[in-house]
Write a protein that holds these residues in place. Structure first.
Motif, mmCIF file in Angstrom:
data_model
loop_
_atom_site.group_PDB
_atom_site.id
_atom_site.type_symbol
_atom_site.label_atom_id
_atom_site.label_comp_id
_atom_site.label_asym_id
_atom_site.label_seq_id
_atom_site.Cartn_x
_atom_site.Cartn_y
_atom_site.Cartn_z
ATOM 1 N N GLN A 129 0.839 -1.207 0.000
ATOM 2 C CA GLN A 129 0.000 0.000 0.000
ATOM 3 C C GLN A 129 0.873 1.255 0.000
ATOM 4 N N SER A 130 1.909 1.266 0.828
ATOM 5 C CA SER A 130 2.823 2.414 0.891
ATOM 6 C C SER A 130 3.477 2.651 -0.468
ATOM 7 N N TYR A 131 3.949 1.571 -1.099
ATOM 8 C CA TYR A 131 4.631 1.722 -2.385
ATOM 9 C C TYR A 131 3.654 2.152 -3.473
ATOM 10 N N SER A 132 2.418 1.706 -3.375
ATOM 11 C CA SER A 132 1.398 2.118 -4.331
ATOM 12 C C SER A 132 1.177 3.638 -4.264
ATOM 13 N N TYR A 133 1.132 4.186 -3.040
ATOM 14 C CA TYR A 133 1.016 5.645 -2.892
ATOM 15 C C TYR A 133 2.217 6.349 -3.517
ATOM 16 N N MET A 134 3.404 5.791 -3.326
ATOM 17 C CA MET A 134 4.616 6.402 -3.884
ATOM 18 C C MET A 134 4.579 6.386 -5.413
ATOM 19 N N GLN A 135 4.154 5.265 -5.993
ATOM 20 C CA GLN A 135 4.057 5.165 -7.449
ATOM 21 C C GLN A 135 2.999 6.126 -7.989
ATOM 22 N N ASP A 136 1.885 6.245 -7.270
ATOM 23 C CA ASP A 136 0.833 7.162 -7.703
ATOM 24 C C ASP A 136 1.304 8.608 -7.617
ATOM 25 N N PHE A 137 2.107 8.936 -6.580
ATOM 26 C CA PHE A 137 2.647 10.291 -6.507
ATOM 27 C C PHE A 137 3.600 10.541 -7.672
ATOM 28 N N LYS A 138 4.458 9.587 -7.967
ATOM 29 C CA LYS A 138 5.416 9.705 -9.086
ATOM 30 C C LYS A 138 4.657 9.978 -10.392
ATOM 31 N N SER A 139 3.595 9.204 -10.658
ATOM 32 C CA SER A 139 2.798 9.390 -11.880
ATOM 33 C C SER A 139 2.136 10.764 -11.910
ATOM 34 N N PHE A 140 1.643 11.193 -10.752
ATOM 35 C CA PHE A 140 1.023 12.517 -10.668
ATOM 36 C C PHE A 140 2.062 13.612 -10.904
ATOM 37 N N ALA A 141 3.212 13.507 -10.227
ATOM 38 C CA ALA A 141 4.240 14.550 -10.323
ATOM 39 C C ALA A 141 4.836 14.628 -11.726
ATOM 40 N N GLU A 142 5.168 13.479 -12.305
ATOM 41 C CA GLU A 142 5.842 13.468 -13.598
ATOM 42 C C GLU A 142 4.905 13.692 -14.778
ATOM 43 N N GLU A 143 3.706 13.096 -14.714
ATOM 44 C CA GLU A 143 2.833 13.065 -15.888
ATOM 45 C C GLU A 143 1.474 13.713 -15.683
ATOM 46 N N GLY A 144 1.198 14.160 -14.458
ATOM 47 C CA GLY A 144 -0.099 14.754 -14.181
ATOM 48 C C GLY A 144 -1.221 13.739 -14.076
ATOM 49 N N LYS A 145 -0.877 12.446 -13.963
ATOM 50 C CA LYS A 145 -1.907 11.405 -13.855
ATOM 51 C C LYS A 145 -2.560 11.476 -12.479
ATOM 52 N N SER A 146 -3.869 11.313 -12.455
ATOM 53 C CA SER A 146 -4.629 11.391 -11.211
ATOM 54 C C SER A 146 -5.304 10.064 -10.906
ATOM 55 N N VAL A 147 -5.324 9.675 -9.636
ATOM 56 C CA VAL A 147 -6.033 8.453 -9.230
ATOM 57 C C VAL A 147 -7.550 8.667 -9.286
ATOM 58 N N LEU A 148 -7.978 9.915 -9.428
ATOM 59 C CA LEU A 148 -9.411 10.190 -9.515
ATOM 60 C C LEU A 148 -9.990 9.632 -10.827
ATOM 61 N N ASN A 149 -9.128 9.451 -11.812
ATOM 62 C CA ASN A 149 -9.581 8.949 -13.112
ATOM 63 C C ASN A 149 -9.526 7.429 -13.210
ATOM 64 N N SER A 150 -9.042 6.767 -12.137
ATOM 65 C CA SER A 150 -8.911 5.306 -12.228
ATOM 66 C C SER A 150 -9.985 4.577 -11.457
#
Length: 150
Positions: A129-150
């Motif tokens: 779970q912790s690593y999933s948050y880190m990966q989601d932050f990386k995607s958000f920071a680098e590419e603007g991807k949001s978990v709201l769309n998943s």
């Protein structure tokens, strides 16, 4: 239970901190995040206490976040206190020679009640779970991807 995770983010540290240290961004990289309510202390400073609310499955979970150490852009330490779970988290942000940022997260979990059993039989779930948050932050920071769309 203790573990350390790290991830490399392809952005300069100042840009990583700008996105990480903005509570408005939590909803974009923390699945299930509903809201944050400031309770006491100077907001965003050491000693500040806030209530975080998450939707996990069909349940709503509330936890109390306390900023225990703040030395940005290098470090941010927090505690999270929820029913039967206490988490100490130390976050470190290292500027790499390639211009990227290494985020290291040291976690310690203390359990009581039923969660003591869950922590014993499923320790990898907390790390995952912790690593999933880190990966989601990386995607958000680098590419603007949001978990709201998943």
């Amino acid at each position: 239970m203790e573990y350390t995770l790290d991830i490399e983010i392809k952005l300069p540290r100042n840009q990583v901190i700008e996105k990480f240290d903005n509570e408005e961004n939590l909803k974009y990289w923390q699945k299930g995040f509903i809201g944050m309510e400031h309770l006491s202390g100077q907001k965003g400073k050491t000693g500040a206490i806030s209530k975080l609310t998450y939707k996990m499955g069909k349940r709503e979970i509330e936890m109390i976040e306390t900023i225990t150490f703040l030395d940005l852009p290098e470090a941010l330490h927090l505690t999270f206190d929820a029913k039967n779970v206490y988490n100490i988290q130390e976050n470190y942000f290292e500027e790499l020679s390639n211009g990227n940022t290494k985020w290291t997260s040291k976690n310690e979990f203390k359990f009581s009640g039923f969660m003591k059993f869950m922590g014993f039989i499923m320790p990898s779930a907390f790390k995952k779970q912790s690593y999933s948050y880190m990966q989601d932050f990386k995607s958000f920071a680098e590419e603007g991807k949001s978990v709201l769309n998943s």
